[in-house]
Design a protein around this motif. Structure first.
Motif, mmCIF file in Angstrom:
data_model
loop_
_atom_site.group_PDB
_atom_site.id
_atom_site.type_symbol
_atom_site.label_atom_id
_atom_site.label_comp_id
_atom_site.label_asym_id
_atom_site.label_seq_id
_atom_site.Cartn_x
_atom_site.Cartn_y
_atom_site.Cartn_z
ATOM 1 N N TYR A 27 0.759 -1.196 -0.020
ATOM 2 C CA TYR A 27 0.034 -0.104 -0.004
ATOM 3 C C TYR A 27 0.942 1.177 -0.026
ATOM 4 O O TYR A 27 0.689 2.203 -0.744
ATOM 5 N N ALA A 28 2.038 1.212 0.872
ATOM 6 C CA ALA A 28 2.750 2.344 0.777
ATOM 7 C C ALA A 28 3.929 1.931 1.196
ATOM 8 O O ALA A 28 4.589 0.751 1.621
ATOM 9 N N MET A 29 5.169 2.749 0.803
ATOM 10 C CA MET A 29 6.610 2.497 1.350
ATOM 11 C C MET A 29 7.175 3.850 1.771
ATOM 12 O O MET A 29 6.573 4.989 1.464
ATOM 13 N N GLY A 30 8.111 3.698 2.539
ATOM 14 C CA GLY A 30 8.478 4.859 3.071
ATOM 15 C C GLY A 30 10.177 4.702 3.545
ATOM 16 O O GLY A 30 10.919 3.695 3.138
ATOM 17 N N TRP A 31 10.734 5.695 4.013
ATOM 18 C CA TRP A 31 12.088 5.720 4.517
ATOM 19 C C TRP A 31 12.119 6.300 5.961
ATOM 20 O O TRP A 31 11.706 7.062 6.468
ATOM 21 N N PHE A 32 12.950 5.452 6.753
ATOM 22 C CA PHE A 32 13.438 5.848 8.054
ATOM 23 C C PHE A 32 14.750 5.976 8.186
ATOM 24 O O PHE A 32 15.426 5.612 7.265
ATOM 25 N N ARG A 33 15.177 6.643 9.173
ATOM 26 C CA ARG A 33 16.567 6.776 9.405
ATOM 27 C C ARG A 33 16.956 6.474 11.006
ATOM 28 O O ARG A 33 16.013 6.899 11.758
ATOM 29 N N GLN A 34 18.271 6.238 11.184
ATOM 30 C CA GLN A 34 18.618 5.799 12.603
ATOM 31 C C GLN A 34 19.953 6.246 12.711
ATOM 32 O O GLN A 34 20.845 5.662 12.007
ATOM 33 N N ALA A 35 20.404 7.356 13.467
ATOM 34 C CA ALA A 35 21.558 7.733 13.668
ATOM 35 C C ALA A 35 22.035 7.170 14.959
ATOM 36 O O ALA A 35 21.280 6.602 15.926
ATOM 37 N N PRO A 36 23.392 6.944 15.278
ATOM 38 C CA PRO A 36 24.004 6.379 16.316
ATOM 39 C C PRO A 36 23.414 6.888 17.725
ATOM 40 O O PRO A 36 23.645 8.167 17.706
ATOM 41 N N GLY A 37 23.102 5.942 18.556
ATOM 42 C CA GLY A 37 22.666 6.419 19.704
ATOM 43 C C GLY A 37 21.156 6.881 19.963
ATOM 44 O O GLY A 37 20.799 7.622 21.060
ATOM 45 N N LYS A 38 20.467 7.085 18.698
ATOM 46 C CA LYS A 38 19.194 7.697 18.557
ATOM 47 C C LYS A 38 18.334 6.532 18.017
ATOM 48 O O LYS A 38 18.623 5.772 17.435
ATOM 49 N N GLU A 39 16.857 7.049 18.416
ATOM 50 C CA GLU A 39 15.751 6.246 17.692
ATOM 51 C C GLU A 39 15.629 6.010 16.473
ATOM 52 O O GLU A 39 15.893 7.165 15.988
ATOM 53 N N ARG A 40 15.001 5.325 15.849
ATOM 54 C CA ARG A 40 14.618 5.381 14.396
ATOM 55 C C ARG A 40 13.823 6.532 14.135
ATOM 56 O O ARG A 40 12.687 6.648 14.934
ATOM 57 N N GLU A 41 14.156 7.254 13.084
ATOM 58 C CA GLU A 41 13.048 8.613 12.939
ATOM 59 C C GLU A 41 12.365 8.330 11.572
ATOM 60 O O GLU A 41 13.101 7.797 10.575
ATOM 61 N N PHE A 42 11.221 8.671 11.488
ATOM 62 C CA PHE A 42 10.371 8.692 10.253
ATOM 63 C C PHE A 42 10.794 10.023 9.306
ATOM 64 O O PHE A 42 11.122 11.015 9.808
ATOM 65 N N ALA A 43 11.258 9.663 7.908
ATOM 66 C CA ALA A 43 11.522 10.473 7.219
ATOM 67 C C ALA A 43 10.740 11.061 6.096
ATOM 68 O O ALA A 43 10.286 12.077 5.922
ATOM 69 N N ALA A 44 10.200 9.851 5.080
ATOM 70 C CA ALA A 44 9.256 10.196 4.285
ATOM 71 C C ALA A 44 8.431 9.002 3.922
ATOM 72 O O ALA A 44 8.966 7.992 4.108
ATOM 73 N N ALA A 45 7.402 9.110 3.293
ATOM 74 C CA ALA A 45 6.516 7.813 3.015
ATOM 75 C C ALA A 45 5.611 8.317 1.432
ATOM 76 O O ALA A 45 5.438 9.397 1.556
ATOM 77 N N ILE A 46 5.090 7.503 0.807
ATOM 78 C CA ILE A 46 4.535 7.732 -0.241
ATOM 79 C C ILE A 46 3.423 6.447 -0.569
ATOM 80 O O ILE A 46 3.727 5.376 -0.310
ATOM 81 N N ARG A 47 2.039 6.803 -0.988
ATOM 82 C CA ARG A 47 1.118 5.917 -0.953
ATOM 83 C C ARG A 47 1.321 5.512 -2.587
ATOM 84 O O ARG A 47 1.549 6.361 -3.423
ATOM 85 N N LEU A 48 1.432 4.254 -3.062
ATOM 86 C CA LEU A 48 1.775 3.836 -4.203
ATOM 87 C C LEU A 48 0.784 3.989 -5.264
ATOM 88 O O LEU A 48 1.295 4.125 -6.445
ATOM 89 N N THR A 49 -0.386 4.027 -5.012
ATOM 90 C CA THR A 49 -1.212 4.204 -5.969
ATOM 91 C C THR A 49 -1.602 5.674 -6.182
ATOM 92 O O THR A 49 -1.703 6.184 -7.300
ATOM 93 N N SER A 50 -1.917 6.566 -5.277
ATOM 94 C CA SER A 50 -2.227 7.976 -5.109
ATOM 95 C C SER A 50 -1.005 8.813 -5.478
ATOM 96 O O SER A 50 -1.115 9.732 -6.066
ATOM 97 N N GLY A 51 0.173 8.369 -4.860
ATOM 98 C CA GLY A 51 1.328 9.126 -4.976
ATOM 99 C C GLY A 51 1.304 10.286 -3.868
ATOM 100 O O GLY A 51 2.112 11.141 -3.805
ATOM 101 N N ILE A 52 0.423 10.086 -2.833
ATOM 102 C CA ILE A 52 0.333 11.079 -1.822
ATOM 103 C C ILE A 52 1.504 10.959 -0.847
ATOM 104 O O ILE A 52 2.038 9.554 -0.786
ATOM 105 N N THR A 53 2.357 11.882 -0.620
ATOM 106 C CA THR A 53 3.389 12.035 0.163
ATOM 107 C C THR A 53 3.327 12.555 1.432
ATOM 108 O O THR A 53 2.453 13.315 1.740
ATOM 109 N N TYR A 54 4.175 11.937 2.467
ATOM 110 C CA TYR A 54 4.167 12.433 3.718
ATOM 111 C C TYR A 54 5.787 12.731 4.202
ATOM 112 O O TYR A 54 6.555 12.094 3.681
ATOM 113 N N TYR A 55 6.204 13.669 4.851
ATOM 114 C CA TYR A 55 7.512 14.108 5.337
ATOM 115 C C TYR A 55 7.608 14.289 6.674
ATOM 116 O O TYR A 55 6.570 14.807 7.654
ATOM 117 N N GLY A 56 8.638 13.861 7.413
ATOM 118 C CA GLY A 56 8.945 14.137 8.595
ATOM 119 C C GLY A 56 9.539 15.576 8.875
ATOM 120 O O GLY A 56 9.999 16.322 7.871
#
Length: 119
Positions: free
Chosen positions: A32-61
């Motif tokens: 349904y959707a794909m996204g990118w997350f990132r994790q820096a040393p000593g930090k929690e994983r953080e949401f960066a961006a996501a996209i709905r594959l059919t509509s192309g709607i995007t979301y950003y941290g």
């Protein structure tokens, strides 16, 4: 099952750009959707961006809004993350993720790709 493979990470100077790619294989029609997350040393994983594959709607941290752009090529089952105006604080391992349901858990994860931004 969906398999995800990231590529495109590396070392870049502050202010530079990189483009990450995430190639999906397997039962991609169920995604349904794909996204990118990132994790820096000593930090929690953080949401960066996501996209709905059919509509192309995007979301950003908030930390990447205005600098990063997520896009997809459904014919290639690939999602991209264009990263511009990179900062040292963008240094992290970047992970691609996919989910089958709107609002559901991110079920599938790639192995990650390292991005290092030097000052």
């Amino acid at each position: 099952q969906v398999q995800l493979v990231e590529s495109g990470g590396g070392l870049v100077q502050a202010g530079g750009s990189l483009r990450l790619s995430c190639a999906a294989s397997g039962r991609t029609f169920s995604t349904y959707a794909m996204g990118w997350f990132r994790q820096a040393p000593g930090k929690e994983r953080e949401f960066a961006a996501a996209i709905r594959l059919t509509s192309g709607i995007t979301y950003y941290g908030d930390s990447v809004k205005g600098r990063f752009t997520i896009s997809r090529d459904n014919a290639k089952n690939t999602v991209y993350l264009q990263m511009n105006s990179l900062k040292p604080e963008d240094t992290a391992v970047y992970y691609c993720a996919a989910r089958r349901l709107n609002g559901g858990a991110w079920e599938y994860w790639g192995q990650g790709t390292q991005v290092t931004v030097s000052s």
